[in-house]
Write a protein that holds these residues in place. Sequence first.
Motif, mmCIF file in Angstrom:
data_model
loop_
_atom_site.group_PDB
_atom_site.id
_atom_site.type_symbol
_atom_site.label_atom_id
_atom_site.label_comp_id
_atom_site.label_asym_id
_atom_site.label_seq_id
_atom_site.Cartn_x
_atom_site.Cartn_y
_atom_site.Cartn_z
ATOM 1 N N LYS A 1 0.673 -1.281 0.007
ATOM 2 C CA LYS A 1 0.038 0.026 -0.020
ATOM 3 C C LYS A 1 0.899 1.158 -0.214
ATOM 4 C CE LYS A 1 -1.183 1.434 3.739
ATOM 5 N NZ LYS A 1 -1.024 2.732 4.529
ATOM 6 N N ASN A 2 2.106 1.163 0.548
ATOM 7 C CA ASN A 2 2.890 2.286 0.996
ATOM 8 C C ASN A 2 3.648 2.717 -0.596
ATOM 9 O OD1 ASN A 2 1.912 3.023 3.385
ATOM 10 N ND2 ASN A 2 3.568 1.859 4.309
ATOM 11 N N HIS A 3 4.009 1.554 -1.215
ATOM 12 C CA HIS A 3 4.799 1.658 -2.415
ATOM 13 C C HIS A 3 4.176 1.486 -3.775
ATOM 14 C CE1 HIS A 3 7.499 0.835 0.948
ATOM 15 N NE2 HIS A 3 8.236 1.445 0.433
ATOM 16 N N VAL A 4 3.045 0.849 -3.800
ATOM 17 C CA VAL A 4 2.162 0.894 -4.938
ATOM 18 C C VAL A 4 0.991 1.738 -5.216
ATOM 19 C CG1 VAL A 4 1.160 -0.929 -6.611
ATOM 20 C CG2 VAL A 4 3.058 -1.625 -5.351
ATOM 21 N N PRO A 5 0.789 2.547 -5.990
ATOM 22 C CA PRO A 5 -0.202 3.752 -6.217
ATOM 23 C C PRO A 5 -1.569 3.071 -6.306
ATOM 24 C CG PRO A 5 1.544 4.452 -7.602
ATOM 25 C CD PRO A 5 1.929 2.954 -7.275
ATOM 26 N N GLU A 6 -1.661 1.885 -7.287
ATOM 27 C CA GLU A 6 -2.867 1.464 -7.109
ATOM 28 C C GLU A 6 -3.426 0.758 -5.821
ATOM 29 O OE1 GLU A 6 -5.126 -2.603 -8.835
ATOM 30 O OE2 GLU A 6 -3.164 -2.218 -10.000
ATOM 31 N N TYR A 7 -2.709 0.125 -4.914
ATOM 32 C CA TYR A 7 -3.053 -0.165 -3.871
ATOM 33 C C TYR A 7 -3.325 0.783 -2.793
ATOM 34 C CZ TYR A 7 -2.615 -5.190 -5.243
ATOM 35 O OH TYR A 7 -2.784 -6.307 -5.756
ATOM 36 N N LYS A 8 -2.567 1.699 -2.877
ATOM 37 C CA LYS A 8 -2.608 3.000 -1.994
ATOM 38 C C LYS A 8 -4.107 3.430 -2.285
ATOM 39 C CE LYS A 8 0.662 5.880 -0.896
ATOM 40 N NZ LYS A 8 1.497 6.929 -0.723
ATOM 41 N N GLU A 9 -4.549 3.605 -3.671
ATOM 42 C CA GLU A 9 -5.931 4.076 -4.033
ATOM 43 C C GLU A 9 -6.996 3.302 -3.509
ATOM 44 O OE1 GLU A 9 -5.923 4.663 -8.337
ATOM 45 O OE2 GLU A 9 -4.249 6.028 -8.205
ATOM 46 N N TYR A 10 -6.684 1.827 -3.540
ATOM 47 C CA TYR A 10 -7.697 1.072 -3.317
ATOM 48 C C TYR A 10 -7.694 1.098 -1.617
ATOM 49 C CZ TYR A 10 -10.092 -3.289 -2.575
ATOM 50 O OH TYR A 10 -11.050 -4.401 -2.141
ATOM 51 N N TYR A 11 -6.593 1.277 -0.852
ATOM 52 C CA TYR A 11 -6.991 1.292 0.600
ATOM 53 C C TYR A 11 -7.519 2.687 0.894
ATOM 54 C CZ TYR A 11 -5.375 2.554 5.253
ATOM 55 O OH TYR A 11 -5.536 2.803 6.634
ATOM 56 N N TYR A 12 -7.330 3.638 0.432
ATOM 57 C CA TYR A 12 -8.108 4.964 0.708
ATOM 58 C C TYR A 12 -9.551 4.886 0.255
ATOM 59 C CZ TYR A 12 -3.878 7.069 2.769
ATOM 60 O OH TYR A 12 -2.786 7.251 3.465
ATOM 61 N N LYS A 13 -9.798 4.282 -0.758
ATOM 62 C CA LYS A 13 -11.384 4.168 -1.260
ATOM 63 C C LYS A 13 -11.878 3.541 0.000
ATOM 64 C CE LYS A 13 -14.083 1.803 -4.504
ATOM 65 N NZ LYS A 13 -14.052 0.736 -5.413
ATOM 66 N N LYS A 14 -11.344 2.291 0.285
ATOM 67 C CA LYS A 14 -11.988 1.443 1.314
ATOM 68 C C LYS A 14 -12.141 1.989 2.826
ATOM 69 C CE LYS A 14 -13.165 -1.760 -1.381
ATOM 70 N NZ LYS A 14 -14.368 -1.833 -1.801
ATOM 71 N N TYR A 15 -11.006 2.753 3.004
ATOM 72 C CA TYR A 15 -11.001 3.615 4.299
ATOM 73 C C TYR A 15 -12.203 4.715 4.247
ATOM 74 C CZ TYR A 15 -8.864 6.291 8.153
ATOM 75 O OH TYR A 15 -8.468 6.674 9.319
ATOM 76 N N GLY A 16 -12.370 5.258 3.257
ATOM 77 C CA GLY A 16 -13.342 6.106 3.240
ATOM 78 C C GLY A 16 -14.935 5.516 3.429
ATOM 79 N N GLU A 17 -14.980 4.466 3.115
ATOM 80 C CA GLU A 17 -16.390 3.733 2.868
ATOM 81 C C GLU A 17 -16.995 3.242 4.180
ATOM 82 O OE1 GLU A 17 -16.066 0.372 0.536
ATOM 83 O OE2 GLU A 17 -15.680 1.314 -1.193
ATOM 84 N N VAL A 18 -16.228 3.360 5.416
ATOM 85 C CA VAL A 18 -16.665 3.004 6.650
ATOM 86 C C VAL A 18 -16.552 3.964 7.688
ATOM 87 C CG1 VAL A 18 -16.646 0.178 6.235
ATOM 88 C CG2 VAL A 18 -14.734 1.307 6.971
ATOM 89 N N THR A 19 -17.112 3.953 8.742
ATOM 90 C CA THR A 19 -16.734 4.792 9.820
ATOM 91 C C THR A 19 -16.290 4.386 11.042
ATOM 92 O OG1 THR A 19 -18.994 4.607 10.561
ATOM 93 C CG2 THR A 19 -18.812 6.549 9.134
ATOM 94 N N THR A 20 -16.296 3.021 11.344
ATOM 95 C CA THR A 20 -15.656 2.572 12.399
ATOM 96 C C THR A 20 -14.576 1.396 12.035
ATOM 97 O OG1 THR A 20 -17.098 0.657 12.372
ATOM 98 C CG2 THR A 20 -17.697 2.525 13.798
ATOM 99 N N HIS A 21 -13.494 1.184 12.448
ATOM 100 C CA HIS A 21 -12.452 0.380 12.267
ATOM 101 C C HIS A 21 -11.907 0.632 10.994
ATOM 102 C CE1 HIS A 21 -13.755 -1.426 16.183
ATOM 103 N NE2 HIS A 21 -14.810 -1.935 15.524
ATOM 104 N N GLN A 22 -11.628 1.930 10.723
ATOM 105 C CA GLN A 22 -11.359 2.164 9.382
ATOM 106 C C GLN A 22 -10.144 1.404 8.896
ATOM 107 O OE1 GLN A 22 -11.722 6.543 9.593
ATOM 108 N NE2 GLN A 22 -13.450 6.555 8.132
ATOM 109 N N HIS A 23 -9.066 1.641 9.503
ATOM 110 C CA HIS A 23 -7.684 1.309 9.300
ATOM 111 C C HIS A 23 -7.728 -0.130 9.154
ATOM 112 C CE1 HIS A 23 -3.285 0.864 8.881
ATOM 113 N NE2 HIS A 23 -3.466 -0.036 9.640
ATOM 114 N N LYS A 24 -8.156 -0.961 10.132
ATOM 115 C CA LYS A 24 -8.152 -2.497 9.944
ATOM 116 C C LYS A 24 -9.093 -2.870 8.910
ATOM 117 C CE LYS A 24 -7.629 -3.184 15.028
ATOM 118 N NZ LYS A 24 -8.339 -4.284 16.186
ATOM 119 N N ARG A 25 -10.320 -2.170 8.636
ATOM 120 C CA ARG A 25 -10.988 -2.795 7.469
ATOM 121 C C ARG A 25 -10.222 -2.353 6.240
ATOM 122 N NH1 ARG A 25 -17.112 -2.472 9.165
ATOM 123 N NH2 ARG A 25 -16.970 -2.612 11.489
ATOM 124 N N ALA A 26 -9.845 -1.532 6.030
ATOM 125 C CA ALA A 26 -9.147 -1.074 4.690
ATOM 126 C C ALA A 26 -7.915 -1.862 4.605
ATOM 127 C CB ALA A 26 -9.037 0.308 4.713
#
Length: 90
Positions: free
Chosen positions: A34-59
């Motif tokens: 996630k920290n080194h590949v832009p596609e995975y970084k985008e995917y992570y932040y997309k999933k991070y923004g979809e939920v309100t609880t346990h954002q980091h763990k879920r993403a």
Amino acid sequence: MNQSGNYSSDDTRMTKTDNKYLRYYLIEAANSVKNHVPEYKEYYYKKYGEVTTHQHKRALALTSRKFVRLIFGLLTKNQIYSNDKVGEIN
């Protein structure tokens, strides 16, 4: 249980029947990817923004799942990972 009919609660727990060490290292690897590949970084932040609880763990769990699909595809097709083909398995 946090489910009723077609409703699935946001607090459903991850099954712990797998190898806990493998799960830990796959999530660590996904975090690094996630920290080194832009596609995975985008995917992570997309999933991070979809939920309100346990954002980091879920993403991170979902990102690691995507990463496992990439690994599985590379292994089944006997291919070598190439940075220019991120997310693409022919």
